[in-house]
Structure formats: C-alpha cells, structure tokens
Design an enzyme around this catalytic site. Sequence first.
Site, PDB file in Angstrom:
ATOM      1  CG  ASP A  99      -0.073  -0.341   2.510  1.00  0.00           C
ATOM      2  OD1 ASP A  99       1.146  -0.061   2.516  1.00  0.00           O
ATOM      3  OD2 ASP A  99      -0.643  -0.884   3.479  1.00  0.00           O
ATOM      4  CD  GLU A 121       0.417  -6.843   3.184  1.00  0.00           C
ATOM      5  OE1 GLU A 121       0.574  -5.629   2.978  1.00  0.00           O
ATOM      6  OE2 GLU A 121       1.030  -7.454   4.076  1.00  0.00           O
ATOM      7  CD  GLU A 135       0.270   3.997   4.894  1.00  0.00           C
ATOM      8  OE1 GLU A 135      -0.681   4.692   5.360  1.00  0.00           O
ATOM      9  OE2 GLU A 135       1.448   4.187   5.206  1.00  0.00           O
ATOM     10  CG  HIS A 216       6.080   3.448  11.117  1.00  0.00           C
ATOM     11  ND1 HIS A 216       5.604   2.288  11.680  1.00  0.00           N
ATOM     12  CD2 HIS A 216       5.722   3.414   9.811  1.00  0.00           C
ATOM     13  CE1 HIS A 216       5.004   1.568  10.735  1.00  0.00           C
ATOM     14  NE2 HIS A 216       5.054   2.230   9.591  1.00  0.00           N
ATOM     15  NE  ARG A 218       3.173   9.075   5.205  1.00  0.00           N
ATOM     16  CZ  ARG A 218       3.954   9.905   4.524  1.00  0.00           C
ATOM     17  NH1 ARG A 218       3.812  11.190   4.652  1.00  0.00           N
ATOM     18  NH2 ARG A 218       4.878   9.450   3.716  1.00  0.00           N
ATOM     19  CG  HIS A 248      10.157   5.107  11.422  1.00  0.00           C
ATOM     20  ND1 HIS A 248      10.195   6.168  10.566  1.00  0.00           N
ATOM     21  CD2 HIS A 248       9.896   4.018  10.671  1.00  0.00           C
ATOM     22  CE1 HIS A 248       9.949   5.740   9.332  1.00  0.00           C
ATOM     23  NE2 HIS A 248       9.771   4.431   9.367  1.00  0.00           N
TER      24      HIS A 248
END
Length: 381
Positions: A99, A121, A135, A216, A218, A248
């Site tokens: 994604d 996936e 994503e 991590h 967003r 990260h």
Amino acid sequence: MTKRLRILTIFGTRPEAIKLFPLAHRLGADDRFDSRICVSAQHRGLLDQVLSIAGLVPDHDLDLMRPDQTLDSLTAALLTGLGKVMDAETPDCVVVQGDTATAMSGALAAYYRKIPVAHVEAGLRSGDIYHPWPEEVNRKIIGSMAALHFAPTETAAAALARENVDPSTIHVTGNTVIDALHWITARIAQEPALAGDLAPWEKRFSGKRIIGVTTHRRENFGGGLEAIASALREIAARDDVALIFPVHPNPNVRKVMDGALAGFDNVALIEPLDYPNFARLIDICDLMLTDSGGVQEEAPALGKPVLVMRETTERPEGVAAGTARLVGTDTANIVSEVTRLLDDAEVYGKMARAHNPFGDGHSAQRIADHLAGLGNQAVNS
Ligand code: UDP
C-alpha cells in the site's frame, strides 16, 4: 522453448522489500520467469539493509528519497520514473506489494501501459480512508487495477469480493512476511552474529520483562505520538519491565520519544534495527507494542502477543484469532492493556498460544505458480 515471462517487481520501502524478497528469490530461481527488480528507494538506508541481507541486486534504482518530500512530489516522480523503466523493460507483468506510494504509482504506470498488475497482500481494508493514511486509499486504487490479487487470508479475499473484484482473479496465498521470517530465522541459526546487536541490552535487562516497541504511522503524528510517549513513561516506571524501542528515523517520532523517554535506565531508545536483529527482538521480547502492520503478522509467528496502538486495523484476523488486541493511542488504555498482559498469566498465555492466521511460509511459491498461469493465458488467447 516457451517464452519466459518477464516479471518486473517494484518496491521502495523496507516492509515491501521484506515481503517481496521471498518472491524475488523464487522468481529468480525459476526458469519460467525472467525476473527484473526495480526499487524506487522511497526509503534508502532501511531498504538497502534488506536488499543486502536478502542478496538482491536491483536492475533499476530510482533513488527517489528526498528530505521532507511531499506525497505529491514523490508520487509525480514515481509515476514518471517507473513509467520509463516499464518502457525500457516491456514486462509481461508488474508485481507490487501492499500500500505504499511506490506500489500505487507502479500499478498506475503499468495500467497506463495496459501491463497486467499483480498485487501481493491484496484485500486489506480498515474501512477508514484516513487510518492508515494514505495506505488505505493506495491499496484500494491498486485493487481497482490489478489483474491478479494475492490475498493473504480469506478475510482479505472476501473484502475484494465485496468490491466486485472478479473472483477468478483472487487467490488466497498467505502472507509472504511469514516466508521471510522463516528464511531469516534459518539464516540467523546458521550465522548467529547476524543478529547480535541486542546482546548488550539482553545482558543489561536480564530478568526483566521485555517489551518491544515500534511506532511510525503518519496518522499518529500530532497528538497520538505524545499520548503513546506518556504511556511508555508510565509503563517504564515499573522496575520489572524494560522497553527496547528501535526508533523510526522520521524526525517527528525521534523528537517526541527522545523528549519523553531519555533518562530512563530501563528504556533502550535505539536506532532502527536491521531485519535479522528485529527478528531477534521479537524473539526475546515478552510482547510487542506497535502501530506497525507487518509486526502484527510477524509477532504471532514467534508466539508473541501484539498490542496495536491504532484505532482500526486492516488485519482483523489477528484480533479474531486472539494474537493481537487493538489498544488505540489513549494513554490510560495502553497502560491498562500492557499491565493486564504483564500481570495476568492466563490472558498472556492465551494470546501467546493463539494460532497465527497470516500464513504458513509457502506463499511465494503459490504466487509464483499463479503468475506462471499468466503465460498459459497469453498462449491460449
Ligand atoms: N522492521 C525492521 N527493523 C525495525 C522495525 C521494523 O526490520 O527496526 C521490520 C519488521 O520486521 C517488519 C517491517 O519492518 O517486517 C515493518 O515495517 P514498518 O513497521 O516500518 O511498516 P508497516 O509494516 O507498518 O508497513
């Protein structure tokens, strides 16, 4: 001799590289395929670590990571760069995974050229276009264009069917992340020094309950990260616990965590671990506290409960199977769920022993066999 299918596999970030190297190994070793690899290097250092451990040398490297890159400029550069590679390689099929912006742009550039797209996936859906962002929409866009959908689970396949994807193009293969984990575990068994980075921490924290932490996403920037950091401070106040937290490299994460957690003797705020050492972290910890997607799939394969610091998950199979719990980003909730797992042996044992629903380690072979079917279709048409 029948023509070998030219497969162009495209990826750009560490998690994609981890989930695609087992397939790249298969395609490279199988005479039915002429396998080519293109990396966008949307992540640079983290991607290169995986390429190196997996022994993969890309045929094309767009080297697109830039400081403070916006999604717009990244996507524009990806579309142009990946399109040029496709024009040069004229592949029979383009493979993308998951994604990311790289996967979405790779699929779109292939679609513009009417090259069939295979999506590894496929079918993960949280149902909320802002969680995970961006994503969720990236994978929906890919799903609308793919010719082959490799769903890791029946749940993912059902999500695609609900979106009216042609059932004959959906194949349940398991998730290649489990193939990768089996491969790296075998490598570490042959060469233990590959996963030796944590040895000093293991010694220092011996006798304590170890919690592995990663964050991590967003959508947790701005508020969520601070709430997570406060929860970690409260958890670290227990002297029977130690936190190992590979931070990260995103500066948003580093700043918040350094500010909140520096000075705790039982908190190791460390650089991101390479893949073998991360597999070792999962192996030595008592539980994982994470907002990662991949870790939700990996930890149960090593018998470790996962507490997921997100409001929704596109991997409900883990929650349904009892390997994972959604704890959100509310400080009090995170602390109480961690405390419950640490202090209630029955709850802990149930989660640790639950069956991993994400795969059996043979997904890459299944995917390769389905890809080979594209050649038969071309011959028959
Ligand atoms: N990982 C790693 N080192 C780390 C943290 C994660 O190698 O310090 C690996 C982990 O094994 C997993 C993948 O990176 O396969 C997960 O990546 P991430 O959490 O960044 O992304 P997501 O899975 O959420 O897309």
